[in-house]
Design a protein around this motif. Structure first.
Motif, short mmCIF file in Angstrom:
data_model
loop_
_atom_site.label_atom_id
_atom_site.label_comp_id
_atom_site.label_asym_id
_atom_site.label_seq_id
_atom_site.Cartn_x
_atom_site.Cartn_y
_atom_site.Cartn_z
N THR A 52 -15.16 -17.31 -8.97
CA THR A 52 -14.26 -16.45 -9.75
C THR A 52 -13.99 -15.14 -9.03
O THR A 52 -12.85 -14.69 -8.95
N VAL A 53 -15.03 -14.53 -8.49
CA VAL A 53 -14.85 -13.29 -7.75
C VAL A 53 -14.02 -13.53 -6.49
O VAL A 53 -13.13 -12.75 -6.15
N ALA A 54 -14.29 -14.62 -5.80
CA ALA A 54 -13.55 -14.93 -4.57
C ALA A 54 -12.07 -15.17 -4.86
O ALA A 54 -11.21 -14.84 -4.04
N SER A 55 -11.75 -15.73 -6.00
CA SER A 55 -10.34 -15.99 -6.32
C SER A 55 -9.59 -14.71 -6.67
O SER A 55 -8.36 -14.69 -6.63
N ARG A 56 -10.29 -13.65 -7.00
CA ARG A 56 -9.64 -12.39 -7.36
C ARG A 56 -9.40 -11.49 -6.16
O ARG A 56 -8.74 -10.46 -6.28
N ILE A 57 -9.96 -11.81 -5.02
CA ILE A 57 -9.82 -10.96 -3.83
C ILE A 57 -8.45 -11.18 -3.21
O ILE A 57 -7.99 -12.31 -3.05
N ASP A 58 -7.81 -10.08 -2.86
CA ASP A 58 -6.53 -10.15 -2.17
C ASP A 58 -6.36 -8.89 -1.32
O ASP A 58 -7.17 -7.98 -1.38
N VAL A 59 -5.32 -8.90 -0.50
CA VAL A 59 -4.97 -7.74 0.31
C VAL A 59 -3.59 -7.29 -0.13
O VAL A 59 -2.66 -8.10 -0.19
N SER A 60 -3.46 -6.03 -0.45
CA SER A 60 -2.15 -5.47 -0.77
C SER A 60 -1.69 -4.64 0.41
O SER A 60 -2.39 -3.73 0.85
N VAL A 61 -0.50 -4.97 0.90
CA VAL A 61 0.08 -4.24 2.03
C VAL A 61 1.25 -3.44 1.49
O VAL A 61 2.22 -4.02 0.99
N HIS A 62 1.15 -2.12 1.57
CA HIS A 62 2.18 -1.23 1.05
C HIS A 62 3.06 -0.77 2.20
O HIS A 62 2.57 -0.22 3.19
N PHE A 63 4.36 -0.97 2.05
CA PHE A 63 5.31 -0.59 3.08
C PHE A 63 5.87 0.79 2.77
O PHE A 63 5.90 1.24 1.62
N LYS A 64 6.36 1.45 3.80
CA LYS A 64 7.00 2.76 3.63
C LYS A 64 8.26 2.58 2.80
O LYS A 64 8.93 1.56 2.89
N PRO A 65 8.61 3.57 1.98
CA PRO A 65 9.78 3.43 1.09
C PRO A 65 11.10 3.18 1.82
O PRO A 65 11.99 2.54 1.28
N GLU A 66 11.23 3.64 3.06
CA GLU A 66 12.50 3.50 3.78
C GLU A 66 12.66 2.14 4.46
O GLU A 66 13.72 1.86 5.03
N GLY A 118 11.52 12.59 -8.49
CA GLY A 118 12.91 12.17 -8.65
C GLY A 118 13.11 10.72 -8.30
O GLY A 118 13.17 9.86 -9.17
N ASP A 119 13.23 10.41 -7.02
CA ASP A 119 13.46 9.03 -6.58
C ASP A 119 12.18 8.21 -6.71
O ASP A 119 11.09 8.75 -6.92
N ASN A 120 12.34 6.92 -6.53
CA ASN A 120 11.20 6.01 -6.55
C ASN A 120 10.35 6.26 -5.30
O ASN A 120 10.81 6.02 -4.19
N PRO A 121 9.11 6.74 -5.45
CA PRO A 121 8.28 7.02 -4.28
C PRO A 121 7.59 5.79 -3.70
O PRO A 121 6.92 5.89 -2.68
N PHE A 122 7.76 4.64 -4.35
CA PHE A 122 7.04 3.44 -3.93
C PHE A 122 7.90 2.60 -2.99
O PHE A 122 9.10 2.48 -3.17
N GLY A 123 7.24 2.01 -2.03
CA GLY A 123 7.89 1.04 -1.16
C GLY A 123 7.54 -0.36 -1.62
O GLY A 123 6.83 -0.56 -2.61
N ALA A 124 8.04 -1.33 -0.90
CA ALA A 124 7.73 -2.73 -1.22
C ALA A 124 6.25 -3.00 -0.95
O ALA A 124 5.61 -2.31 -0.16
N GLY A 154 0.11 1.45 4.18
CA GLY A 154 -1.32 1.32 3.95
C GLY A 154 -1.70 -0.07 3.51
O GLY A 154 -0.87 -0.85 3.04
N LYS A 155 -2.99 -0.37 3.69
CA LYS A 155 -3.57 -1.64 3.25
C LYS A 155 -4.80 -1.29 2.42
O LYS A 155 -5.52 -0.37 2.75
N ASP A 156 -5.04 -2.04 1.34
CA ASP A 156 -6.16 -1.67 0.47
C ASP A 156 -7.30 -2.65 0.46
O ASP A 156 -8.09 -2.66 -0.46
#
Length: 161
Positions: A52-66, A118-124, A154-156
């Motif tokens: 169960t714990v192993a199935s919840r592990i993932d990597v999130s890769v955050h891209f720059k907004p531009e 103001g604008d959306n500060p998040f990237g894909a 960034g990567k988490d």
């Protein structure tokens, strides 16, 4: 048939003559069976918890907004071609903003901060699941490649490792 009856009768006689010894023997056997069954159940529960714990592990890769969506899709295609990768989920900047709003919408300081930006500060974001736990270091090494380094904010995985 007569012999079986005699064996059973002598067994009960010996059982009655040695009551304490018989009770101790039966108690030891019962405790042994309980212990073995308990260990089997704990083993099964441990394996379920680990999977169960192993199935919840993932990597999130955050891209720059531009970064354009086409570049993010290129990275996604490159990741899906790896044998270690099981699944890659794309989260658009608008979806990331909506998820952030749902999670932190009750905190007034966060809402005010988003209003000031103001604008959306998040990237894909790409959420990557590996087939096995041993695949994550290789996936992260491929993301450190020079062709992707300028796109990634960034990567988490390090926090979850």
């Amino acid at each position: 048939m007569f012999t079986i009856g005699r064996i059973i009768r002598f067994a009960f006689q010996n059982f009655a003559r040695n009551t304490w010894l018989s009770a101790a023997t039966v108690s030891v056997l019962v405790l042994t069976l309980i212990s073995v069954n308990l260990l089997v159940v704990l083993n099964v529960l441990g394996k379920i918890a680990v999977s169960t714990v192993a199935s919840r592990i993932d990597v999130s890769v955050h891209f720059k907004p531009e970064v354009e969506e086409s570049r993010v899709q290129t990275v996604k295609t490159a990741l899906l071609s790896m044998a270690e990768v099981q699944n890659v989920t794309y989260i658009s900047p608008a979806e990331a903003l909506a998820q952030f709003g749902q999670e932190y919408g009750q905190d007034e300081s966060v809402v005010r901060s988003l209003g000031e930006v103001g604008d959306n500060p998040f990237g894909a974001t790409l959420v990557i699941k590996a087939r096995t736990l041993d695949g994550y270091p290789r996936i992260l090494d491929s993301l450190n490649d020079s062709s992707f380094a300028g796109l990634i904010d960034g990567k988490d995985f390090d926090d979850r490792q």
